[in-house]
Design an enzyme around this catalytic site. Structure first.
Site, mmCIF file in Angstrom:
data_model
loop_
_atom_site.group_PDB
_atom_site.id
_atom_site.type_symbol
_atom_site.label_atom_id
_atom_site.label_comp_id
_atom_site.label_asym_id
_atom_site.label_seq_id
_atom_site.Cartn_x
_atom_site.Cartn_y
_atom_site.Cartn_z
ATOM 1 N N SER A 11 0.816 -1.213 0.000
ATOM 2 C CA SER A 11 0.000 0.000 0.000
ATOM 3 C C SER A 11 0.854 1.269 0.000
ATOM 4 C CB SER A 11 -0.998 0.001 1.162
ATOM 5 O OG SER A 11 -0.429 -0.503 2.319
ATOM 6 N N HIS A 32 7.437 -8.525 -5.905
ATOM 7 C CA HIS A 32 7.786 -9.916 -6.197
ATOM 8 C C HIS A 32 6.580 -10.783 -6.541
ATOM 9 C CE1 HIS A 32 7.618 -11.123 -1.626
ATOM 10 N NE2 HIS A 32 6.534 -10.524 -2.040
ATOM 11 N N ARG A 33 5.403 -10.179 -6.602
ATOM 12 C CA ARG A 33 4.213 -10.976 -6.966
ATOM 13 C C ARG A 33 3.752 -10.592 -8.361
ATOM 14 N NH1 ARG A 33 0.892 -13.499 -2.858
ATOM 15 N NH2 ARG A 33 1.697 -12.893 -0.818
ATOM 16 N N TYR A 49 -3.698 -4.163 -2.472
ATOM 17 C CA TYR A 49 -3.214 -3.238 -1.446
ATOM 18 C C TYR A 49 -3.818 -1.830 -1.501
ATOM 19 C CZ TYR A 49 0.177 -6.723 -0.025
ATOM 20 O OH TYR A 49 0.760 -7.868 0.469
ATOM 21 N N GLY A 137 6.145 10.323 8.637
ATOM 22 C CA GLY A 137 5.173 11.302 9.131
ATOM 23 C C GLY A 137 3.765 10.738 9.080
ATOM 24 N N LYS A 193 5.783 4.795 17.496
ATOM 25 C CA LYS A 193 4.354 5.164 17.599
ATOM 26 C C LYS A 193 3.456 3.961 17.317
ATOM 27 C CE LYS A 193 3.591 5.186 12.997
ATOM 28 N NZ LYS A 193 2.622 4.406 12.240
ATOM 29 N N ASP A 246 2.509 11.623 13.924
ATOM 30 C CA ASP A 246 2.257 10.248 13.500
ATOM 31 C C ASP A 246 1.552 9.444 14.592
ATOM 32 O OD1 ASP A 246 2.236 8.326 11.592
ATOM 33 O OD2 ASP A 246 4.395 8.031 11.487
ATOM 34 N N SER A 256 -5.392 2.634 10.277
ATOM 35 C CA SER A 256 -4.174 2.095 10.892
ATOM 36 C C SER A 256 -4.279 0.595 11.141
ATOM 37 C CB SER A 256 -3.876 2.798 12.216
ATOM 38 O OG SER A 256 -2.891 2.039 12.916
ATOM 39 N N VAL A 281 1.135 -5.635 6.695
ATOM 40 C CA VAL A 281 2.100 -5.650 7.787
ATOM 41 C C VAL A 281 1.591 -4.884 9.024
ATOM 42 C CG1 VAL A 281 3.417 -3.637 6.964
ATOM 43 C CG2 VAL A 281 4.534 -5.352 8.367
HETATM 44 N N1 LIG Z 1 0.502 1.838 4.502
HETATM 45 C C1 LIG Z 1 0.751 3.042 4.943
HETATM 46 O O1 LIG Z 1 -0.138 3.916 4.940
HETATM 47 C C2 LIG Z 1 2.099 3.387 5.456
HETATM 48 C C3 LIG Z 1 3.072 2.434 5.660
HETATM 49 N N2 LIG Z 1 4.311 2.800 6.116
HETATM 50 C C4 LIG Z 1 5.375 1.816 6.298
HETATM 51 O O2 LIG Z 1 5.763 1.312 5.037
HETATM 52 C C5 LIG Z 1 6.294 -0.014 5.173
HETATM 53 C C6 LIG Z 1 5.628 -0.915 4.147
HETATM 54 O O3 LIG Z 1 4.277 -0.979 4.543
HETATM 55 P P1 LIG Z 1 3.036 -1.178 3.584
HETATM 56 O O4 LIG Z 1 3.310 -0.870 2.185
HETATM 57 O O5 LIG Z 1 1.922 -0.476 4.233
HETATM 58 O O6 LIG Z 1 2.848 -2.752 3.784
HETATM 59 P P2 LIG Z 1 1.869 -3.726 3.016
HETATM 60 O O7 LIG Z 1 1.631 -4.860 3.929
HETATM 61 O O8 LIG Z 1 0.742 -2.960 2.454
HETATM 62 O O9 LIG Z 1 2.764 -4.204 1.785
HETATM 63 C C7 LIG Z 1 4.028 -4.768 1.957
HETATM 64 C C8 LIG Z 1 4.586 -5.066 0.580
HETATM 65 O O10 LIG Z 1 5.936 -5.528 0.708
HETATM 66 C C9 LIG Z 1 6.033 -6.744 0.000
HETATM 67 N N3 LIG Z 1 7.090 -7.604 0.528
HETATM 68 C C10 LIG Z 1 7.144 -8.226 1.719
HETATM 69 N N4 LIG Z 1 8.286 -8.936 1.821
HETATM 70 C C11 LIG Z 1 8.938 -8.769 0.647
HETATM 71 C C12 LIG Z 1 10.158 -9.260 0.131
HETATM 72 N N5 LIG Z 1 10.947 -10.048 0.853
HETATM 73 N N6 LIG Z 1 10.514 -8.902 -1.118
HETATM 74 C C13 LIG Z 1 9.725 -8.093 -1.855
HETATM 75 N N7 LIG Z 1 8.556 -7.584 -1.427
HETATM 76 C C14 LIG Z 1 8.181 -7.929 -0.181
HETATM 77 C C15 LIG Z 1 4.671 -7.388 0.155
HETATM 78 O O11 LIG Z 1 4.520 -8.416 -0.787
HETATM 79 P P3 LIG Z 1 3.496 -9.661 -0.526
HETATM 80 O O12 LIG Z 1 2.217 -9.255 -1.174
HETATM 81 O O13 LIG Z 1 4.160 -10.806 -1.165
HETATM 82 O O14 LIG Z 1 3.354 -9.840 0.971
HETATM 83 C C16 LIG Z 1 3.801 -6.180 -0.119
HETATM 84 O O15 LIG Z 1 3.746 -5.902 -1.485
HETATM 85 C C17 LIG Z 1 6.020 -0.421 6.626
HETATM 86 O O16 LIG Z 1 7.197 -0.279 7.375
HETATM 87 C C18 LIG Z 1 4.972 0.584 7.100
HETATM 88 O O17 LIG Z 1 5.074 0.846 8.485
HETATM 89 C C19 LIG Z 1 4.620 4.101 6.384
HETATM 90 C C20 LIG Z 1 3.688 5.085 6.214
HETATM 91 C C21 LIG Z 1 2.358 4.808 5.746
HETATM 92 O O1 LIG Z 2 2.609 4.832 9.592
HETATM 93 C C1 LIG Z 2 1.461 4.912 9.239
HETATM 94 C C2 LIG Z 2 0.729 6.189 9.151
HETATM 95 O O2 LIG Z 2 1.584 7.283 9.273
HETATM 96 C C3 LIG Z 2 0.736 3.646 8.934
HETATM 97 O O3 LIG Z 2 0.311 3.081 10.126
HETATM 98 P P1 LIG Z 2 -0.245 1.597 10.145
HETATM 99 O O4 LIG Z 2 0.896 0.701 9.729
HETATM 100 O O5 LIG Z 2 -0.674 1.345 11.559
HETATM 101 O O6 LIG Z 2 -1.380 1.519 9.181
#
Ligand SMILES: NC(=O)C1=CN([C@@H]2O[C@H](COP(=O)(O)OP(=O)(O)OC[C@H]3O[C@@H](n4cnc5c(N)ncnc54)[C@H](OP(=O)(O)O)[C@@H]3O)[C@@H](O)[C@H]2O)C=CC1
Ligand SMILES: O=C(CO)COP(=O)(O)O
EC number: 1.1.1.94
Length: 346
Positions: A11, A32-33, A49, A137, A193, A246, A256, A281
């Site tokens: 996402s 990777h998918r 996502y 943030g 956080k 945050d 969240s 995650v």
């Molecule tokens: N979502 C949000 O609004 C926000 C997220 N973040 C941070 O961003 C980071 C990523 O989160 P987010 O995108 O939300 O997580 P998601 O769970 O939405 O997506 C994680 C992605 O990473 C992929 N992935 C996992 N392991 C691997 C690997 N070994 N190799 C390649 N791809 C991989 C997953 O693939 P698969 O489908 O195979 O599992 C999936 O596409 C986190 O640390 C989160 O805290 C920060 C701010 C905002």
């Molecule tokens: O870091 C985030 C917003 O700033 C995303 O939080 P969550 O992983 O709890 O959805």
């Protein structure tokens, strides 16, 4: 216009790619998918996502990392903390020029107790690493990708690199980027956080009210600032976007994942069941372990983190954990932080 690779098609990677494409950049998103990448290229949607968001045509999906980073100088690293080392090792193998790595993940590695920027410096050969920048943030992907006003912070040891990333992402309509040189504070605030958001979800799930949530957020920030200050952060950073900002969004938003996971725990579901159901995650679980270890190592009082650790890993009930927090020995609100800052001055 710059060619930029986003590693991680979840996402957040997809939403940040959306902002960069809106800003006129040539965005290459790597995942990777195969089915997710096909969906991005053929349907212009990341159905798993970020459902319902039409992705710009200038955003192309890749399953080959080598192809995704061809001719690229800036890489956005957007995978969960648990996957960071694996992805960096693959990146190191295929990189042919020095890269600026912008990490956007929020976590600390258990056992090594390293922040993500430290993991990047450890994994990447110096010749292949230009700069490390952190973008963090209050920002949920669901709102960013609907062009809703959002503010974040760009941080680096090299402020020129932080400013370049500020320019790449800044969008006058909906995405405003600030800078802050305090790398430690920005990473610690963003990671910790999530622990407090899990706890806030738990008290909501138990049926407690806004008083409990306000208490958790305020006292949670106090323990984040105590640990962060011991680790060398500027305590003022915790009153900024990557600290209180945050914390607010993660403890109060239905988007969240950490809050939602906590809410289910508070309603009595088991951790494995909660994580299986989430499908995305929940960084706060691993970060609780890392923060618990950091608190022990540096002898910092982190009662909320310790109580959550017991709920997650020692089978203590959520209700018993709240009772234990409420019945702690009486204490002063600011004394511990004031002492830490006093010691730092001397
Ligand atoms: N979502 C949000 O609004 C926000 C997220 N973040 C941070 O961003 C980071 C990523 O989160 P987010 O995108 O939300 O997580 P998601 O769970 O939405 O997506 C994680 C992605 O990473 C992929 N992935 C996992 N392991 C691997 C690997 N070994 N190799 C390649 N791809 C991989 C997953 O693939 P698969 O489908 O195979 O599992 C999936 O596409 C986190 O640390 C989160 O805290 C920060 C701010 C905002
Ligand atoms: O870091 C985030 C917003 O700033 C995303 O939080 P969550 O992983 O709890 O959805």
């Amino acid at each position: 216009m710059e060619k930029i690779a986003v590693l991680g098609a979840g996402s957040w990677g997809t939403a940040l790619g959306f902002v960069l494409a809106d800003n006129g950049h040539d965005v290459r998103i790597w995942g990777h998918r195969q089915e997710i990448i096909d969906g991005i290229n053929e349907m212009h949607e990341n159905k798993k996502y970020l459902p319902g968001v039409e992705l710009p045509m200038t955003m192309r999906g890749y399953t080959s990392l080598e192809e995704a980073i061809l001719g690229v100088e800036t890489v956005i690293l957007a995978v969960p903390t648990k996957a960071i080392r694996e992805v960096l090792q693959s990146l190191e193998e295929v990189a042919t020029n020095p890269l600026t790595i912008v990490h956007v993940s929020k976590g600390i590695e258990p056992d090594t107790l390293l922040r993500i920027s430290e993991m990047i410096e450890q994994e990447m050969e110096p010749a292949k690493l230009q700069d490390v920048v952190i973008l963090s943030g209050p920002s949920h992907a669901e709102e960013v990708s609907r062009r809703q006003p959002t503010t974040v912070t760009s941080s680096s040891k090299n402020m020129k690199a932080a400013e370049k990333v500020q320019d790449l992402f800044n969008n006058h309509q909906y995405f405003r980027v600030y800078t802050n040189p305090d790398v430690i504070g920005v990473e610690i605030g963003g990671a910790l956080k999530n622990i407090i958001a899990l706890a806030a979800g738990i008290t909501d799930g138990l049926g407690y009210g806004d008083n409990a949530k306000a208490a958790l957020m305020t006292r949670g920030l106090a323990e984040i600032a105590r640990l962060g200050s011991v680790l060398g952060a500027n305590p003022l950073t915790f009153s900024g976007l990557t600290g209180i900002g945050d914390l607010i969004v993660t403890c109060t938003s239905v988007h969240s994942r950490n809050w939602r996971a906590g809410n289910m725990l508070g309603k009595g579901h088991k951790l494995e069941e909660v994580l299986d159901n989430m499908g995305m995650v929940v960084e706060g679980v691993r970060t609780t372990k890392a923060a618990y270890q950091l608190a022990e190592k540096y002898d910092v009082k982190m009662p909320i983190t310790q109580a959550l650790y017991d709920v997650l890993f020692n089978d203590v009930s959520a209700k018993a954990a709240v009772d234990s927090l409420m019945s702690r020995t009486k204490t002063h609100e600011m004394e511990d932080l004031a002492n830490i800052l006093g010691e730092r001055k001397n």
